[in-house]
Design a protein around this motif. Structure first.
Motif, short mmCIF file in Angstrom:
data_model
loop_
_atom_site.label_atom_id
_atom_site.label_comp_id
_atom_site.label_asym_id
_atom_site.label_seq_id
_atom_site.Cartn_x
_atom_site.Cartn_y
_atom_site.Cartn_z
N GLY A 184 -16.00 -20.13 36.07
CA GLY A 184 -15.76 -20.60 34.71
C GLY A 184 -14.31 -20.63 34.30
O GLY A 184 -14.00 -21.02 33.17
N ARG A 185 -13.40 -20.22 35.17
CA ARG A 185 -11.98 -20.20 34.80
C ARG A 185 -11.14 -20.17 36.08
O ARG A 185 -11.64 -20.38 37.19
N PHE A 186 -9.81 -19.92 35.91
CA PHE A 186 -8.90 -19.85 37.04
C PHE A 186 -7.78 -18.88 36.70
O PHE A 186 -7.62 -18.46 35.56
N ASP A 187 -6.97 -18.54 37.72
CA ASP A 187 -5.84 -17.66 37.49
C ASP A 187 -4.68 -18.11 38.38
O ASP A 187 -4.89 -18.66 39.47
N CYS A 188 -3.45 -17.92 37.88
CA CYS A 188 -2.25 -18.33 38.60
C CYS A 188 -1.38 -17.10 38.85
O CYS A 188 -1.17 -16.30 37.93
N HIS A 189 -0.84 -16.98 40.08
CA HIS A 189 0.05 -15.89 40.44
C HIS A 189 1.30 -16.46 41.08
O HIS A 189 1.22 -17.25 42.03
N CYS A 190 2.47 -16.07 40.57
CA CYS A 190 3.73 -16.56 41.13
C CYS A 190 3.94 -16.00 42.54
O CYS A 190 3.56 -14.87 42.84
N LYS A 191 4.57 -16.82 43.35
CA LYS A 191 4.88 -16.40 44.71
C LYS A 191 5.99 -15.35 44.69
O LYS A 191 6.62 -15.12 43.65
N GLY A 192 6.24 -14.72 45.84
CA GLY A 192 7.29 -13.72 45.93
C GLY A 192 8.65 -14.28 45.56
O GLY A 192 9.02 -15.38 45.98
N THR A 242 4.73 -20.37 30.89
CA THR A 242 6.13 -20.08 31.24
C THR A 242 6.44 -20.46 32.68
O THR A 242 7.61 -20.48 33.07
N GLY A 243 5.40 -20.78 33.49
CA GLY A 243 5.62 -21.19 34.86
C GLY A 243 6.12 -20.06 35.73
O GLY A 243 5.82 -18.89 35.50
N CYS A 244 6.91 -20.41 36.75
CA CYS A 244 7.47 -19.42 37.66
C CYS A 244 8.98 -19.66 37.78
O CYS A 244 9.40 -20.76 38.16
N SER A 245 9.76 -18.65 37.47
CA SER A 245 11.22 -18.75 37.53
C SER A 245 11.74 -17.79 38.59
O SER A 245 11.21 -16.68 38.78
N PRO A 246 12.81 -18.19 39.30
CA PRO A 246 13.36 -17.30 40.34
C PRO A 246 13.87 -15.99 39.74
O PRO A 246 14.45 -15.98 38.65
N ILE A 247 13.64 -14.90 40.44
CA ILE A 247 14.17 -13.61 40.03
C ILE A 247 15.61 -13.51 40.53
O ILE A 247 15.86 -13.66 41.74
N ASP A 248 16.56 -13.31 39.64
CA ASP A 248 17.97 -13.28 39.99
C ASP A 248 18.30 -11.95 40.67
O ASP A 248 18.34 -10.90 40.02
N ILE A 263 0.38 -19.64 43.12
CA ILE A 263 -0.86 -19.80 43.87
C ILE A 263 -2.01 -19.77 42.88
O ILE A 263 -2.09 -18.90 42.02
N CYS A 264 -2.92 -20.76 43.00
CA CYS A 264 -4.06 -20.88 42.09
C CYS A 264 -5.29 -20.22 42.70
O CYS A 264 -5.61 -20.45 43.88
N CYS A 296 -1.58 -24.87 37.94
CA CYS A 296 -0.55 -23.86 38.19
C CYS A 296 0.78 -24.50 38.57
O CYS A 296 0.85 -25.64 39.02
N ASN A 297 1.83 -23.73 38.36
CA ASN A 297 3.19 -24.14 38.72
C ASN A 297 3.30 -24.33 40.23
O ASN A 297 2.55 -23.72 41.01
N GLU A 298 4.25 -25.19 40.64
CA GLU A 298 4.40 -25.46 42.07
C GLU A 298 4.80 -24.22 42.86
O GLU A 298 4.58 -24.16 44.08
#
Length: 911
Positions: free
Chosen positions: A310-318, A329-335, A304-305, A299-301
């Motif tokens: 059998g697998r994994f999931d990634c969720h972007c922080k607030g 696509t990773g995690c990009s800041p919301i403008d 949260i992983c 997952c992106n820095e």
């Protein structure tokens, strides 16, 4: 360094590599609960084990000696490594045939490699190897119930000529091992007891070795220690059953909680853990979930992983958005800073656009309703059966069902020119064929149109014969002659047509409905000023024709195209305002598809002879610097002797009997050479013996990358001799077999056929073929030994070659003879021309625009896409705007609506 010390270092390195080169992604090694997991440094996973109850069955027993050396079951093979993917590495001894003083036999040794039934000697990872300068060796065994025997020979004259790392028959030879070989015996022998090479080589050596960890060293020729062992890779399976067969017996089924699969390298089955799990698939609880979040940080820095079974999931922080994955696509800041004027403006624009579209939609609906009323009165193209709605399909269907004249205006039929219409229609049908080789070339089209001219001329031709002559002559003359006036091979290069005198532009595509015709019109003739789906044609006079084609083809706009003949007129339905779309095929298909089907570029280099020189000898194209006449070739090395007869023309390499089959501008020349043979009639009487010398001129080398030295027969030994620089070279190949039924087409591993590599820069070559025993034991199906050099890509072994190769048979051999982005003939002053990659091979992504440049090209992504634009690069992907801002655009629309309400209110207040 002393040779023996250097040899010890080589052996030590080999064993270190064999012990350490282990697949990274292999399963975790887990023994059965309560069982030893190690024997010395060897990890022992279940189904293997060292004690009773610790292994699946006796085939998987590992004997661990008191000195902690692991042996395979009841054999003396040392086990070096075990992999869960079905491989096991053992160490085996070397077979040898050694002599002390010349003719004094010292020691003979044969190695047997006969592991248990579940093991096969891997055919993909091992090679049978023989080492020595007076050496031949045999590989014997069984494939199923059939015996197998193959051989390899190695010869050399001087120790100084040996090349480390090369195993092509000169001091070292190697052959492939067939699939499924068992009960293997390895034997080594000497041709002449090493009498002529005893100063540096007293032994013949033979062994099987894992190819990836063996490299030939010239020190091996001098001596290989008696205790030397080489690693061999074995393939193992749980049993010889398939997965379906094994699952029927659950008590012995090994894949109880894992997945069963059948390996590609033989019969039997193995087990593996499901995707997302690892461990030992042969233990009931051996497969455990892989925690990807801890093992490989997927997952992106700023995400949260979460590990899942059998697998994994990634969720972007607030405050971030995206899929959260490192390779996504990773995690990009919301403008969220600043007022989004741009996006609100976009919302306002969309609101205005909706208003405009609403008005346009209403207008279109009224027009469509009027059009529907017209459809109800007369059927149009989209009311035809589905398989005939496409105009081209409708045209083809009409021809097939013999109703061509049912789609042509009755005025045309009344002119009694049905023969010409049928001929032109059949020509169009050929141009519509999908396969390019079935479509006619431009020259063939021109010839057929020219043939139609000899038929009774239609009235329009009397008035416009000059234009017809011009069109036919232009088409017929394209590429008929080269720049020098010599004829060219139009059939081979017909796709490289340059329309020198005829410039063409495609107008907008067909529409099923056209605009309304003048009131009361019964037959609307072709109007050159209308924007219809036709070809705009302009014939430039000879004096004004440009010398070179421009980067793009313009259209002559100052003069109108000539009117077509009356039977190519575009008729309409008798009902006013509706055009019959199908009759337009007369113009749109008969002309545009004829051109499109034949003008197709090719990528090969143009073959250009010197100006005024012959470019052909029979079917062979002869480019400069080659030539057939004085003044047409660069020097005598490039002379081609063209032997012309009443029936054929054959090209020969100068001062030889080698037939030249092909010449390329990339430095290759293909010749045909005969087969060397050693034949016997009634055993043991000799029938014929031949030796072939392959000694082309100094500028030629027999290509070591494209050719192979090949021997065929079941009692055969063959030699390849020559010179590399000033040093003599000799190598060999041997082929043996017992029964014709055991031969395998396509396999050249020493069983009926053998092949070895050819060294670089080998010249003055002699090829010799011999028999071990005059073919006495195989005379019922093989009476000859054959040897030849052949271009590898053109040769495939056939068992019928063992029976007989005709005396006139010749095989192709590739010789090497001493600017990207261009093609043509680089040896002529103006021979190179730019390759238009955009038209030839479509190198750009479908969402990119291709721009041709001198010697190269460039790709640019269209609006809304990003990337390098190349098909073999990153291509063009949609620009991620970090989600579509529905809320903000909605806010913009609300502001727009509120503004409109205010305007309306203000207007009301003014009144």
């Amino acid at each position: 360094m002393d040779p023996h010390t250097r040899l010890s270092v080589n052996i030590l390195v080999t064993l270190v590599i064999a012990a350490t080169v282990i697949p990274v992604a292999r399963s975790r090694v887990l023994p059965k609960n309560g069982c030893p997991s190690l024997c010395g440094n060897l990890s022992i996973p279940y189904p293997f084990g060292t004690e009773e109850g610790c292994f699946l069955n006796e085939n998987f027993r590992i004997s661990c000696s008191t000195s902690s050396i692991a042996y395979l079951a009841h054999t003396d093979f040392i086990v070096n490594n075990i992999a869960m993917e079905g491989q096991l590495q053992i160490l085996t001894t070397v077979s040898r045939d050694c002599y002390g003083a010349p003719s004094d036999h010292v020691i003979a040794q044969t190695t047997s490699l006969s592991p248990l039934s579940i093991y096969n000697v891997s055919s993909t990872r091992n090679k049978f190897t023989a080492i020595g300068c007076d050496t031949y060796a045999y590989l014997n065994g069984f494939i199923g119930n059939k015996s197998y025997s193959a051989g390899c020979m190695s010869v050399c004259n001087r120790f100084e000529d040996l090349v480390n790392g090369s195993c092509s028959g000169f001091g070292c030879c190697q052959i492939q091992i067939p699939d499924g070989l068992k009960t293997v015996d390895v034997e080594a022998y000497s041709f002449n007891n090493h009498a002529n090479v005893s100063g540096f080589n007293n032994c013949s050596y033979a062994f099987i070795v894992e190819e990836s960890i063996f490299q030939f060293s010239s020190d091996y020729v001098q001596s290989i220690p008696l205790d030397q062992k080489f690693p061999v890779s074995l393939d193992w399976v749980v049993s010889d059953e398939t997965c379906a067969e094994a699952a029927k017996n659950q008590s012995n089924y090994a894949c109880q909680r894992s997945e069963c699969y059948e390996p590609d390298n033989g019969s039997g089955y193995l087990c593996k853990c499901p995707v997302g799990f690892n461990g030992n698939p042969y233990l009931p609880e051996g497969c455990s979930d892989i925690d990807e979040c801890k093992t490989r940080n997927p997952c992106n820095e700023n995400a949260i992983c979460y590990n899942l079974p059998g697998r994994f999931d990634c969720h972007c922080k607030g405050g971030y958005q995206g899929d959260g994955k490192s390779n996504g696509t990773g995690c990009s800041p919301i403008d969220e800073q600043g007022f989004p004027f741009l996006i609100i403006g976009l919302g306002v624009s969309i609101g205005l656009l909706v208003v405009v579209l609403s008005i346009s939609w209403t207008y279109w609906g009224l027009w469509q309703r009027k059009l529907i009323r017209q459809r109800e009165k007369k059927a149009l193209c989209f009311l035809m059966p589905e398989e005939e709605r496409n105009l081209a399909m409708h045209f083809a269907s009409a021809l097939k069902k013999d109703r061509l004249f049912g789609i042509i205006d009755h005025h045309v039929i009344a002119e009694e020119n049905t023969a010409e219409i049928k001929e032109v229609a059949m020509l169009a049908e050929r141009c519509l064929r999908v396969r390019g080789e079935e479509r006619p070339s431009m020259k063939e089209v021109a010839m057929e149109l020219d043939g139609l001219r000899t038929m009774p001329k239609h009235p329009w031709m009397k008035n416009d014969s000059k234009e017809t002559e011009s069109l036919l002559s232009e088409l017929a003359g394209v590429n008929a002659q080269g720049d020098d006036g010599s004829s060219s091979d139009y059939g081979s290069d017909r796709q490289q047509i340059v329309l020198q005198n005829l410039w063409i532009k495609q107008s907008p595509p067909l529409n099923c409905l056209d605009g309304p015709q003048p009131a009361g019109s019964k037959l609307s003739q072709y109007n050159p000023t209308q924007n219809t789906n036709s070809l705009e044609v302009s014939n430039y006079p000879e004096t004004s024709r440009p010398s070179q084609l421009p980067d793009f083809v313009p259209v002559h706009r100052n003069s109108s195209p000539p009117a077509p003949p009356s039977y190519l007129a575009v008729p309409v339905f008798e009902q006013e305002g509706v055009m019959d779309p199908y009759t337009r095929l007369s113009v749109n298909i008969l002309v545009s598809l004829v051109v499109a089907a034949t003008v197709i570029p090719v990528t090969r280099t143009r073959v250009l002879a010197k100006n005024g020189c012959a470019s052909q000898c029979g079917k062979l194209s002869i480019p400069y610097p080659f030539g057939t006449e004085e003044g047409c070739f660069l020097n005598e090395n490039f002379r081609i002797n063209c032997n012309e007869s009443a029936t054929s023309s054959i090209a020969y390499l100068p001062h030889t009997d080698f037939i030249v089959n092909n010449i390329t501008m990339e430095g290759q020349l293909q010749i045909l050479t005969r087969v060397v043979r050693d034949c016997y009639g009634a055993p043991p009487g000799p029938m014929t013996r031949q030796t072939t010398s392959l000694s082309p001129l100094s500028i030629y080398n027999v290509s070591n990358t494209r050719n192979k030295f090949t021997a065929i027969g079941c009692d055969t030994i063959a030699y390849l001799k020559g010179f590399i620089g000033n040093n003599s070279y000799s190598a060999g190949c041997m082929s043996v077999c017992d029964r014709f039924e055991d031969l395998v087409d396509g396999s050249c591993s020493g069983f009926g056929c053998c092949q070895i590599q050819i060294p670089d820069r080998l010249k003055t070559i002699d090829v010799e073929a011999y028999s071990f025993n005059n073919h006495v034991n195989v005379s019922d199906f093989n009476r000859c030994s054959y040897a030849f050099i052949v271009e590898e890509s053109t040769f495939r072994f056939s068992s019928e070659y063992v029976r007989w190769i005709p005396l006139h048979q010749k095989f192709p051999v590739s010789l090497d003879w001493c600017p990207d982005g261009f093609n043509g003939n680089p040896y002529l002053p103006e021979g190179c021309s730019d390759i238009d990659e955009c038209n030839i091979r479509n190198p750009c992504d479908e969402n990119a625009i291709c721009y041709n440049l001198p010697g190269s090209f460039d790709c640019h992504c269209k609006g809304g896409y990003e990337g390098d634009g190349k098909s073999n690069g990153t291509g063009c992907s949609p620009i991620d705007e970090q989600g579509f801002p529905f809320l903000i655009i909605g806010l913009g629309e609300n502001i727009c609506l509120q503004y409109k309400i205010i305007l309306i209110s203000s207007s009301d207040n003014t009144y």
